[in-house]
Motif scaffolding. Structure first.
Motif, PDB file in Angstrom:
ATOM      1  N   TRP A  87      16.156   6.220  -4.737  1.00  0.00           N
ATOM      2  CA  TRP A  87      16.447   6.949  -6.157  1.00  0.00           C
ATOM      3  C   TRP A  87      17.774   7.061  -6.500  1.00  0.00           C
ATOM      4  O   TRP A  87      18.094   7.180  -7.605  1.00  0.00           O
ATOM      5  CB  TRP A  87      15.433   8.162  -6.396  1.00  0.00           C
ATOM      6  CG  TRP A  87      15.719   9.267  -5.795  1.00  0.00           C
ATOM      7  CD1 TRP A  87      16.839   9.903  -5.692  1.00  0.00           C
ATOM      8  CD2 TRP A  87      14.925  10.285  -4.902  1.00  0.00           C
ATOM      9  NE1 TRP A  87      16.911  11.340  -4.997  1.00  0.00           N
ATOM     10  CE2 TRP A  87      15.857  11.511  -4.488  1.00  0.00           C
ATOM     11  CE3 TRP A  87      13.554  10.105  -4.678  1.00  0.00           C
ATOM     12  CZ2 TRP A  87      15.223  12.445  -3.969  1.00  0.00           C
ATOM     13  CZ3 TRP A  87      13.159  11.190  -3.797  1.00  0.00           C
ATOM     14  CH2 TRP A  87      13.733  12.184  -3.248  1.00  0.00           C
ATOM     15  N   LEU A 105       9.890  -2.662  -8.886  1.00  0.00           N
ATOM     16  CA  LEU A 105       9.223  -3.577  -8.921  1.00  0.00           C
ATOM     17  C   LEU A 105       8.669  -4.204 -10.462  1.00  0.00           C
ATOM     18  O   LEU A 105       8.585  -5.316 -10.739  1.00  0.00           O
ATOM     19  CB  LEU A 105       7.640  -3.773  -8.262  1.00  0.00           C
ATOM     20  CG  LEU A 105       7.980  -3.802  -6.594  1.00  0.00           C
ATOM     21  CD1 LEU A 105       6.361  -3.634  -6.046  1.00  0.00           C
ATOM     22  CD2 LEU A 105       8.292  -5.178  -6.126  1.00  0.00           C
ATOM     23  N   ASP A 106       8.761  -3.104 -11.275  1.00  0.00           N
ATOM     24  CA  ASP A 106       8.411  -3.354 -12.752  1.00  0.00           C
ATOM     25  C   ASP A 106       9.880  -3.405 -13.211  1.00  0.00           C
ATOM     26  O   ASP A 106      10.276  -4.387 -14.285  1.00  0.00           O
ATOM     27  CB  ASP A 106       7.707  -2.107 -13.405  1.00  0.00           C
ATOM     28  CG  ASP A 106       6.369  -2.423 -13.293  1.00  0.00           C
ATOM     29  OD1 ASP A 106       5.894  -3.223 -13.675  1.00  0.00           O
ATOM     30  OD2 ASP A 106       5.969  -1.335 -12.974  1.00  0.00           O
ATOM     31  N   SER A 133      13.236   8.022   0.782  1.00  0.00           N
ATOM     32  CA  SER A 133      13.140   8.108  -0.815  1.00  0.00           C
ATOM     33  C   SER A 133      14.571   8.395  -1.297  1.00  0.00           C
ATOM     34  O   SER A 133      14.747   7.736  -2.545  1.00  0.00           O
ATOM     35  CB  SER A 133      12.040   9.063  -1.041  1.00  0.00           C
ATOM     36  OG  SER A 133      12.468  10.253  -0.435  1.00  0.00           O
ATOM     37  N   VAL A 142       8.245   1.059  -6.116  1.00  0.00           N
ATOM     38  CA  VAL A 142       7.206   0.672  -7.079  1.00  0.00           C
ATOM     39  C   VAL A 142       7.720   0.415  -8.400  1.00  0.00           C
ATOM     40  O   VAL A 142       7.355  -0.635  -9.124  1.00  0.00           O
ATOM     41  CB  VAL A 142       5.865   1.590  -6.885  1.00  0.00           C
ATOM     42  CG1 VAL A 142       4.775   1.099  -8.020  1.00  0.00           C
ATOM     43  CG2 VAL A 142       5.278   1.609  -5.580  1.00  0.00           C
ATOM     44  N   ALA A 143       8.569   1.628  -8.878  1.00  0.00           N
ATOM     45  CA  ALA A 143       9.141   1.343 -10.082  1.00  0.00           C
ATOM     46  C   ALA A 143       9.961   0.414 -10.289  1.00  0.00           C
ATOM     47  O   ALA A 143      10.206  -0.321 -11.373  1.00  0.00           O
ATOM     48  CB  ALA A 143       9.790   2.680 -10.610  1.00  0.00           C
ATOM     49  N   HIS A 146       3.607   3.286   3.848  1.00  0.00           N
ATOM     50  CA  HIS A 146       3.819   4.649   3.708  1.00  0.00           C
ATOM     51  C   HIS A 146       4.200   5.465   4.756  1.00  0.00           C
ATOM     52  O   HIS A 146       3.136   5.839   5.619  1.00  0.00           O
ATOM     53  CB  HIS A 146       2.710   5.330   3.038  1.00  0.00           C
ATOM     54  CG  HIS A 146       2.943   6.716   2.222  1.00  0.00           C
ATOM     55  ND1 HIS A 146       4.037   6.969   1.650  1.00  0.00           N
ATOM     56  CD2 HIS A 146       1.962   7.814   2.500  1.00  0.00           C
ATOM     57  CE1 HIS A 146       3.997   8.325   1.554  1.00  0.00           C
ATOM     58  NE2 HIS A 146       2.914   8.781   1.887  1.00  0.00           N
ATOM     59  N   ASN A 192       0.946  -1.099   0.050  1.00  0.00           N
ATOM     60  CA  ASN A 192       0.008  -0.106   0.168  1.00  0.00           C
ATOM     61  C   ASN A 192       1.198   1.243  -0.066  1.00  0.00           C
ATOM     62  O   ASN A 192       1.033   1.946   0.899  1.00  0.00           O
ATOM     63  CB  ASN A 192      -0.707   0.091   1.236  1.00  0.00           C
ATOM     64  CG  ASN A 192      -1.922   1.323   1.141  1.00  0.00           C
ATOM     65  OD1 ASN A 192      -1.554   2.151   1.727  1.00  0.00           O
ATOM     66  ND2 ASN A 192      -2.983   0.846   0.346  1.00  0.00           N
ATOM     67  N   PRO A 193       1.651   1.380  -1.025  1.00  0.00           N
ATOM     68  CA  PRO A 193       2.651   2.366  -1.188  1.00  0.00           C
ATOM     69  C   PRO A 193       1.894   3.886  -1.492  1.00  0.00           C
ATOM     70  O   PRO A 193       0.768   4.145  -1.687  1.00  0.00           O
ATOM     71  CB  PRO A 193       3.465   2.135  -2.402  1.00  0.00           C
ATOM     72  CG  PRO A 193       2.339   1.445  -3.279  1.00  0.00           C
ATOM     73  CD  PRO A 193       1.320   0.688  -2.477  1.00  0.00           C
ATOM     74  N   GLY A 194       2.758   4.851  -1.209  1.00  0.00           N
ATOM     75  CA  GLY A 194       2.566   6.502  -1.450  1.00  0.00           C
ATOM     76  C   GLY A 194       3.758   6.927  -1.944  1.00  0.00           C
ATOM     77  O   GLY A 194       4.606   6.335  -2.624  1.00  0.00           O
ATOM     78  N   THR A 195       3.795   8.449  -1.947  1.00  0.00           N
ATOM     79  CA  THR A 195       4.858   8.847  -2.640  1.00  0.00           C
ATOM     80  C   THR A 195       6.131   8.608  -2.490  1.00  0.00           C
ATOM     81  O   THR A 195       7.041   8.368  -3.220  1.00  0.00           O
ATOM     82  CB  THR A 195       4.649  10.556  -2.455  1.00  0.00           C
ATOM     83  OG1 THR A 195       3.220  10.913  -2.774  1.00  0.00           O
ATOM     84  CG2 THR A 195       5.688  11.221  -3.217  1.00  0.00           C
ATOM     85  N   THR A 196       6.682   8.634  -1.267  1.00  0.00           N
ATOM     86  CA  THR A 196       7.992   8.206  -0.800  1.00  0.00           C
ATOM     87  C   THR A 196       8.304   6.731  -0.910  1.00  0.00           C
ATOM     88  O   THR A 196       9.374   6.133  -0.879  1.00  0.00           O
ATOM     89  CB  THR A 196       8.088   8.297   0.760  1.00  0.00           C
ATOM     90  OG1 THR A 196       6.951   7.690   1.332  1.00  0.00           O
ATOM     91  CG2 THR A 196       7.973   9.886   0.983  1.00  0.00           C
ATOM     92  N   MET A 200       7.624   5.542  -4.318  1.00  0.00           N
ATOM     93  CA  MET A 200       7.408   5.345  -5.660  1.00  0.00           C
ATOM     94  C   MET A 200       8.549   5.052  -6.386  1.00  0.00           C
ATOM     95  O   MET A 200       8.487   3.925  -7.147  1.00  0.00           O
ATOM     96  CB  MET A 200       7.136   6.921  -6.308  1.00  0.00           C
ATOM     97  CG  MET A 200       5.875   7.198  -6.152  1.00  0.00           C
ATOM     98  SD  MET A 200       4.327   6.277  -6.780  1.00  0.00           S
ATOM     99  CE  MET A 200       3.638   5.276  -5.350  1.00  0.00           C
TER     100      MET A 200
END
Lengths: 514, 514
Positions: free
Chosen positions: A164, A34-35, A160, A31-32, A71, A22-26, A28
């Protein structure tokens, strides 16, 4: 490769397959990742308690951790109740929490809070990643900590910018820890106590002792020594029915538990610790083994209880076949719905080989006894008392066991805490049949009020234990969350619709109103 | 009188009227005390986040604390996210948490955990009651701590034996703390800066500065000096429309906020602190006031900003009437539903004197601007970023203001966290119209992915930001929770059904699907 990708790659290399998210902005960049780094199954929960409860159910069935992704502090906080249950279940779970960029923490932005203090409550291991290059080695350590037998909760906080920023690469998984064996003298002392006490002894089972190997050994020991077999009030996971032996459950209320154990004079504990009362009551003890009983611990929760039980079976000279539970008659109930007929309906229809997640509270009390020798099934209970575990835990169990039917036997009051799990069940097409016991009250609290001497509760006490005004329509809510559902009000209708629901590849839901 | 009764009596004597409760076994003596000591309204929530969010909404509208009553560590944990928001709102809240009997703690029963570490995250004041005689004085202190201007979160942990053991009696409430005034030289320096900078200055308002007195003074200052009026991105509570001045909202994303503030060269802050970015982004600053701007703080959040603004108005020689917002044309929208038409429908129908709880996220962005000079209303926002505040906060606001219509303008993703609030709205017959913005996605996360440079999200990123599979039926769920509801898919249907819903004494719900 950035920090997020190195972290996900490390998890995949260590054999982790699922992330309840259940992710949020921090989060992202994660999430990327995971792809970008293929291979992880990401399962979305619409509330964090769904994610953490699902990770618990997954771990109990898969015997390995899933990830949760939440999050910052408030998001993680929503998952704490079910992590509390997971901690009591000794389930391995790895929590990943995104945080503000390290250089942004000092600004005390609105979502900033002290995540460490929250994580501390439920985690055996916590770390905050300091820079992107640390993400992968910290992740490898987190996984190792979670996997330490029988299982722990490890929490990794990842700012975060550590996700990144560029990073070196994945880290190798740690070698699996060896499992500690029970000491030889524990086996010897337990054998002596069982031989001496015969039918006056009981083998008290918990944790991993309730798996197939452990139970088969326990059955042989019981056959030889005549001892009783009893398990924790809220088993993490117990194999039941089929070839499994009859194992009684320690009652919930302390006076009943004490009475139940007072039939014996000696207790041998395997896979857990000496039982304690769920709550303190005036003039009742904390410890449930009556004073004067002889007690031996064969194996703690941290030791290999199954191997210890096999050694104990050899030590007492047990036969190769143990005691077996008699096959019960479980006729299909008729008439009005009540705890007996609701439990009876499920017992009469229980699918061979299913997994039962039981958070049925007072309604389901008759179920455990009547299914002792029925079809083989795995039984999971609410381990930490934090209600709202059932629907998420069933969700995770179904992710871990796609080839088995999962039965989610659920009280209405408890179910309301995490009903969002039904949506995840629909989204993931999970094979789960939910049976809601809609008795329109917190019946356990009515009982507790009576135990506190309040035999005629006042208006407010009645109001705070009642779910009748307005009535909750579980079938409607399930439909709203994408799960086909039906509402029934008689035992006959329950049997008809539950049989149909169990025969389908779920998810579906039957609401029994009484 | 027992400890529980002395505690409730103390709360009543201090003027506390409402308890938002989700109790369990360890709170039963407190529940009984709510009947024994008459006068407290007990409002049941079926999830603790409903109780804490309602206490926040109540405090914002009543300017005094309600109690929350939750069950040990895990129960309290479920309430942390909305307490985080309440902390950021500087709302006064008194949390009562039952705990195991003191003599039972050592047994480490299943529900036992380190409640202190959880409470620490959100509480300005924490205490654990040691014995029944301490319950009342500790409660009096907790209330005083919560009431310290403008408001704090106080948490009192009450072991069950300290509830049921006999106690001496209630404790007298503490005298209310005096509110700190802004220093004279802050008024003087602010006046000088405003006079010098004219239209190049902006008055940045937050916290209590956004109440009627403060805004009227701000309007006079703007009239005299020509300065701009701007408020925090997420106002705790702002009076709007009617006779209130036009107050611009600081944009959410940092680049837009910086641009917005770069129209000015000087900032005078009242009732809050200098604005910071919600999240850190690569190559973006934490602080949103551009470098080189002259900044004066007229009054901090802990100081009486309204009186300071009145003093500032006098200091600059402001006229008795300030700038007023022009009455906007808000025609009823037609055609397809989208953020503009959904926001427009509500703006066109906004009832005079209502309270708007806005957790509409991306859908509601146009709403604030178009209602600047419309009907008078009170506007509440999500203060701490922990989503799931809207439905509970609206619930508490309606309890505090039974004579006003509460409009709950709610995003679908956020609403899912605490949808149980709808049941409490039905049970308490609260006058709340909920408008659900069902855009079937976490749209803000889609935007954040794009900002993170992921312009073509992969399969998993798309999946973790989508709520479309399965579609959520909010009207069905509301019906299941006892709230009449309708689902609409065009602007015309939204206007028709929203007008009807707003005219009724709620609760009701309109689901706008787009």
């Amino acid at each position: 490769m950035n920090g997020a990708e190195s972290l996900i790659r490390t998890a995949l290399d260590a054999g982790i397959e699922v992330c309840f998210a259940n992710p949020g902005t921090t989060e992202m960049p994660l999430v990327a990742a995971l792809d970008a780094v293929a291979g992880m199954r990401a399962v979305l929960g619409l509330f964090e308690g769904v994610c953490t409860g699902a990770a618990d159910g997954y771990a109990r069935m898969a015997d390995k951790p899933a990830l949760t992704l939440t999050h910052l502090g408030p998001g993680f906080a929503n998952g704490i109740a079910n992590l509390h249950n997971a901690r009591r279940a000794r389930s391995p779970v790895v929590n990943i929490i995104g945080d503000q960029a390290t250089w942004h923490l000092a600004a005390d932005a609105p979502l900033t809070s002290d995540i460490m203090s929250l994580a501390h409550n439920v985690s055996a291991w916590i770390r905050e990643v300091n820079n992107a290059n640390a993400a992968a080695p910290d992740m490898a350590e987190a996984i190792a900590a979670a996997r330490q037998y029988p299982g722990h909760i490890a929490t990794l906080i990842v700012p975060s910018n550590c996700q990144w920023d560029p990073a070196g690469g994945a880290s190798k998984p740690f070698q699996a820890d060896r499992v500690e064996h029970a000491p030889d003298n524990a086996v010897k002392a337990s054998a002596e106590l069982l031989r001496k006490s015969g039918a006056k002894a009981v083998l008290f089972l918990g944790g991993r002792a309730m798996r197939e190997r452990g139970l088969k050994a326990a059955a042989r020991i019981a056959k030889k020594c005549g001892c009783g077999l009893m398990c924790e009030t809220f088993p993490v996971r117990i194999e039941r029915g089929g070839a499994m032996p009859p194992v009684e459950k320690l009652p919930y209320f302390p006076e009943q538990a004490l009475e139940s154990l007072s039939r014996f004079e000696a207790v041998v504990i395997a896979g857990t610790r000496a039982p304690v009362a769920f709550f303190g009551y005036p003039n009742m003890p904390s410890m449930l083994i009556p004073e004067g009983h002889e007690v031996e611990t064969l194996a703690t929760a941290e030791q290999d209880a199954q191997t210890a039980l096999e050694a104990l079976a050899e030590a007492v000279g047990a036969p190769s076949e143990g005691v077996a539970a008699p096959r019960p008659a479980n006729p299909r109930p008729t008439g009005a719905l009540n705890p007996k007929t609701v439990s009876g309906a499920l017992a009469s229809l229980l699918p061979e080989g299913c997994v039962v997640m039981d958070e049925s509270a007072t309604t389901g009390l008759p179920f455990f006894m009547t299914t002792m020798g029925g079809p083989a099934h795995t039984y999971l209970a609410l381990t930490g008392g934090a209600i709202g575990q059932g629907l998420p835990c069933a969700t995770g169990a179904a992710v871990a066991c796609p080839d088995r039917k999962v039965v989610s036997f659920q009280a209405d009051g408890s179910g309301m805490y995490t009903l969002q799990a039904l949506w995840t069940q629909a989204r993931e097409h999970l094979n789960i049949t939910t049976l809601i016991c809609n008795n329109r009250r917190y019946r356990i609290l009515e009982a507790e009020l009576a135990r506190a001497g309040i035999t005629e509760p006042g208006r407010i006490a009645r109001s705070l234990t009642s779910l009748a005004q307005p009535e909750i329509g579980w079938a409607k809510m399930a439909n709203g969350l994408g799960v086909p559902a039906v509402r029934v009000e008689t035992a006959e209708a329950l049997v008809t619709h539950l049989e149909k629901a169990l025969a389908e590849k779920g998810p579906n839901l039957v609401e029994a109103v009484f």
